[in-house]
Motif scaffolding. Sequence first.
Motif, PDB file in Angstrom:
ATOM      1  N   LEU A 123       0.286  -0.982  -0.141  1.00 23.46           N
ATOM      2  CA  LEU A 123      -0.339   0.137   0.098  1.00 23.46           C
ATOM      3  C   LEU A 123       0.404   1.300  -0.641  1.00 23.46           C
ATOM      4  O   LEU A 123       0.448   2.361  -1.034  1.00 23.46           O
ATOM      5  CB  LEU A 123      -0.928   0.140   1.514  1.00 23.46           C
ATOM      6  CG  LEU A 123      -1.908  -0.807   1.087  1.00 23.46           C
ATOM      7  CD1 LEU A 123      -2.586  -1.194   2.489  1.00 23.46           C
ATOM      8  CD2 LEU A 123      -2.440  -0.410  -0.068  1.00 23.46           C
TER       9      LEU A 123
ATOM     10  N   TYR B 274       2.518   2.165  -3.449  1.00 22.31           N
ATOM     11  CA  TYR B 274       1.421   2.539  -4.106  1.00 22.31           C
ATOM     12  C   TYR B 274       0.515   3.952  -4.033  1.00 22.31           C
ATOM     13  O   TYR B 274       0.203   4.913  -4.883  1.00 22.31           O
ATOM     14  CB  TYR B 274      -0.262   1.676  -3.806  1.00 22.31           C
ATOM     15  CG  TYR B 274      -0.501   0.475  -5.277  1.00 22.31           C
ATOM     16  CD1 TYR B 274      -0.737   0.605  -5.887  1.00 22.31           C
ATOM     17  CD2 TYR B 274       0.385  -0.772  -5.219  1.00 22.31           C
ATOM     18  CE1 TYR B 274      -1.570  -0.468  -7.008  1.00 22.31           C
ATOM     19  CE2 TYR B 274       0.154  -1.315  -5.824  1.00 22.31           C
ATOM     20  CZ  TYR B 274      -0.405  -1.701  -6.953  1.00 22.31           C
ATOM     21  OH  TYR B 274      -0.405  -2.988  -8.122  1.00 22.31           O
ATOM     22  N   LYS B 275       1.306   4.290  -2.566  1.00 18.60           N
ATOM     23  CA  LYS B 275       1.674   5.309  -2.456  1.00 18.60           C
ATOM     24  C   LYS B 275       2.084   6.625  -3.323  1.00 18.60           C
ATOM     25  O   LYS B 275       1.510   7.841  -3.427  1.00 18.60           O
ATOM     26  CB  LYS B 275       0.632   5.895  -1.077  1.00 18.60           C
ATOM     27  CG  LYS B 275       0.851   7.335   0.004  1.00 18.60           C
ATOM     28  CD  LYS B 275       0.493   6.959   1.411  1.00 18.60           C
ATOM     29  CE  LYS B 275      -0.554   8.303   1.650  1.00 18.60           C
ATOM     30  NZ  LYS B 275      -0.037   8.316   3.122  1.00 18.60           N
TER      31      LYS B 275
ATOM     32  N   PRO C 290       3.187   5.518  -7.346  1.00 16.93           N
ATOM     33  CA  PRO C 290       2.114   5.044  -8.383  1.00 16.93           C
ATOM     34  C   PRO C 290       2.112   4.642  -8.973  1.00 16.93           C
ATOM     35  O   PRO C 290       1.350   3.250  -9.908  1.00 16.93           O
ATOM     36  CB  PRO C 290       0.509   5.874  -7.793  1.00 16.93           C
ATOM     37  CG  PRO C 290       1.103   7.406  -8.270  1.00 16.93           C
ATOM     38  CD  PRO C 290       2.601   6.469  -6.879  1.00 16.93           C
ATOM     39  N   GLU C 291       2.129   5.000  -9.883  1.00 18.84           N
ATOM     40  CA  GLU C 291       2.647   5.266 -11.621  1.00 18.84           C
ATOM     41  C   GLU C 291       3.347   3.488 -11.510  1.00 18.84           C
ATOM     42  O   GLU C 291       3.486   2.138 -12.200  1.00 18.84           O
ATOM     43  CB  GLU C 291       3.067   5.624 -12.080  1.00 18.84           C
ATOM     44  CG  GLU C 291       2.192   6.700 -12.332  1.00 18.84           C
ATOM     45  CD  GLU C 291       2.633   7.786 -13.759  1.00 18.84           C
ATOM     46  OE1 GLU C 291       3.961   7.722 -14.235  1.00 18.84           O
ATOM     47  OE2 GLU C 291       1.935   9.462 -13.478  1.00 18.84           O
TER      48      GLU C 291
ATOM     49  N   ALA D   9       3.909   1.221  -9.499  1.00 15.74           N
ATOM     50  CA  ALA D   9       3.189   0.397  -8.941  1.00 15.74           C
ATOM     51  C   ALA D   9       2.836  -0.297  -9.790  1.00 15.74           C
ATOM     52  O   ALA D   9       2.000  -1.974  -9.519  1.00 15.74           O
ATOM     53  CB  ALA D   9       2.889   0.589  -7.366  1.00 15.74           C
ATOM     54  N   ARG D  10       1.116   0.030  -9.948  1.00 17.48           N
ATOM     55  CA  ARG D  10       0.758   0.037 -11.116  1.00 17.48           C
ATOM     56  C   ARG D  10       1.148  -0.803 -12.330  1.00 17.48           C
ATOM     57  O   ARG D  10       0.802  -2.153 -12.391  1.00 17.48           O
ATOM     58  CB  ARG D  10      -0.062   0.904 -11.656  1.00 17.48           C
ATOM     59  CG  ARG D  10      -0.681   0.998 -10.773  1.00 17.48           C
ATOM     60  CD  ARG D  10      -2.391   2.613 -10.718  1.00 17.48           C
ATOM     61  NE  ARG D  10      -3.259   3.208 -10.355  1.00 17.48           N
ATOM     62  CZ  ARG D  10      -2.651   4.096 -10.009  1.00 17.48           C
ATOM     63  NH1 ARG D  10      -1.654   4.847 -10.173  1.00 17.48           N
ATOM     64  NH2 ARG D  10      -3.206   4.819  -8.980  1.00 17.48           N
TER      65      ARG D  10
ATOM     66  N   GLU E 132      -3.618  -2.719 -11.552  1.00 21.00           N
ATOM     67  CA  GLU E 132      -3.971  -1.958 -11.036  1.00 21.00           C
ATOM     68  C   GLU E 132      -4.386  -1.508  -9.529  1.00 21.00           C
ATOM     69  O   GLU E 132      -4.435  -1.162  -8.858  1.00 21.00           O
ATOM     70  CB  GLU E 132      -4.987  -1.499 -12.369  1.00 21.00           C
ATOM     71  CG  GLU E 132      -6.226  -0.522 -11.752  1.00 21.00           C
ATOM     72  CD  GLU E 132      -5.049   1.029 -12.205  1.00 21.00           C
ATOM     73  OE1 GLU E 132      -5.523   1.946 -11.461  1.00 21.00           O
ATOM     74  OE2 GLU E 132      -4.684   1.012 -12.760  1.00 21.00           O
ATOM     75  N   ASP E 133      -4.687  -2.680  -9.157  1.00 21.97           N
ATOM     76  CA  ASP E 133      -5.623  -3.278  -8.078  1.00 21.97           C
ATOM     77  C   ASP E 133      -4.325  -4.453  -7.168  1.00 21.97           C
ATOM     78  O   ASP E 133      -4.726  -5.604  -7.789  1.00 21.97           O
ATOM     79  CB  ASP E 133      -6.437  -3.206  -7.732  1.00 21.97           C
ATOM     80  CG  ASP E 133      -6.657  -3.796  -6.086  1.00 21.97           C
ATOM     81  OD1 ASP E 133      -6.840  -4.019  -5.272  1.00 21.97           O
ATOM     82  OD2 ASP E 133      -8.651  -3.998  -6.121  1.00 21.97           O
ATOM     83  N   PRO E 134      -3.539  -4.523  -6.083  1.00 22.70           N
ATOM     84  CA  PRO E 134      -2.253  -5.594  -6.306  1.00 22.70           C
ATOM     85  C   PRO E 134      -3.463  -6.891  -6.034  1.00 22.70           C
ATOM     86  O   PRO E 134      -2.929  -7.642  -5.270  1.00 22.70           O
ATOM     87  CB  PRO E 134      -1.780  -4.552  -5.310  1.00 22.70           C
ATOM     88  CG  PRO E 134      -2.944  -3.332  -4.460  1.00 22.70           C
ATOM     89  CD  PRO E 134      -3.437  -2.751  -5.824  1.00 22.70           C
TER      90      PRO E 134
END
Length: 378
Positions: free
Chosen positions: A66, A69-70, A73-74, A76-77, A82-84
């Motif tokens: 989390l 992604y914070k 974000p780019e 991480a995605r 999109e949703d891990p």
Amino acid sequence: NQDVEGVRTDTRVCNLSYLQTDWYIDQMRRPAYTSPSVPIKWNRLDYISGTNEAIQVRPNLKQQVLDMYKENPEEARKQFGEDPFELKNILKYWVRAKDSQFHVIPTDTLYMTIDKAAVRRSGMMMPTDSIPDRMVISLAGKEELFKNDIMMLEMIANCNWTRPLYVAITVGSENFMNLGDNFIQEGLLNRITPFNTRKGGSFDTEKTYNLVMNKFRWGGVATKGIYLDETVMRMCYTHRREMAQLAMNLILEGKKDKALKVLEKAEKVLPTYNLPLSFSYVKGGPIIADAYYMLGKKAKAEAMYNEMWKTSAQYIRYYLNLSERLFNISMSSCAMHLQILYQYIDANKQNNPRWAEAHNAEFMGMLKAYEARGGKMQ
């Protein structure tokens, strides 16, 4: 049945124990009879023997993901989707990751986005008025998933509810993958659904009634004098229990006429002269008796309780007459039957208080004799 009699060749039976082997997954990925392959889309190298045999569940990594992604974000995605914690992303970016350090499941809660139109087309019972946006799959309490568990998740991820997925009611809960809260029972099967059925209905009486009354074939179980071996008898008791539960659910829905027909069918196809009434709730006898009470058939219910009481009472008297050594060995079995008799009394206090009072005196006598020999009730 599929091989010899050609029954339901459009369905696919999958043995969950074998599903941890590569050769069996190979078979499942091929069409068989008139059924298509199961929805497993992995490359063979991802499930070949020695690969992905077990994947650790590491919920302690969830916050790190989390945070990634914070903060980025780019990136991480790009790396994890999109949703891990979406099921397909977990299977793609973690379980089958090329980098071995990512061969974990970094959460104990997975999600699957629901195609609501597909659910409506599926024909499954709707236990609630609304279809959830996401299905929640809890891995709480699991330290790792084995290959057969992961294959179950793969099938769920790809089925899109267009092809029903079932788990037999005879399968142990350890093989449920914590999906028990998503089951809706249809006949002898638990259908996997996107609903949390603890909040709604979990028994499809309409489908089960049709199966029991119109589709099940009973063979020669009702033939007088036929021998039922242990395995066949166990399955017969399973059917009796499920018919009892169907009757109970129909009564709760106010469909008493249908419930009575189910009970009468059970007597006809699973007669007590071949399949004796069992004292065990697991085998359906007490449930059927209670259903008869609820239908106003007091004499019928009382006769059944008398028969079941007689069986357990005989066991207790037998144990009480054993030598000290044998009684000590059998003490837990004796206590079990005493507990069963107590349950019968308790069940009849409201439906048949006269019966409960009369049998309580006999119960107390046996209990005192049990305690006099050193027995203790837990």
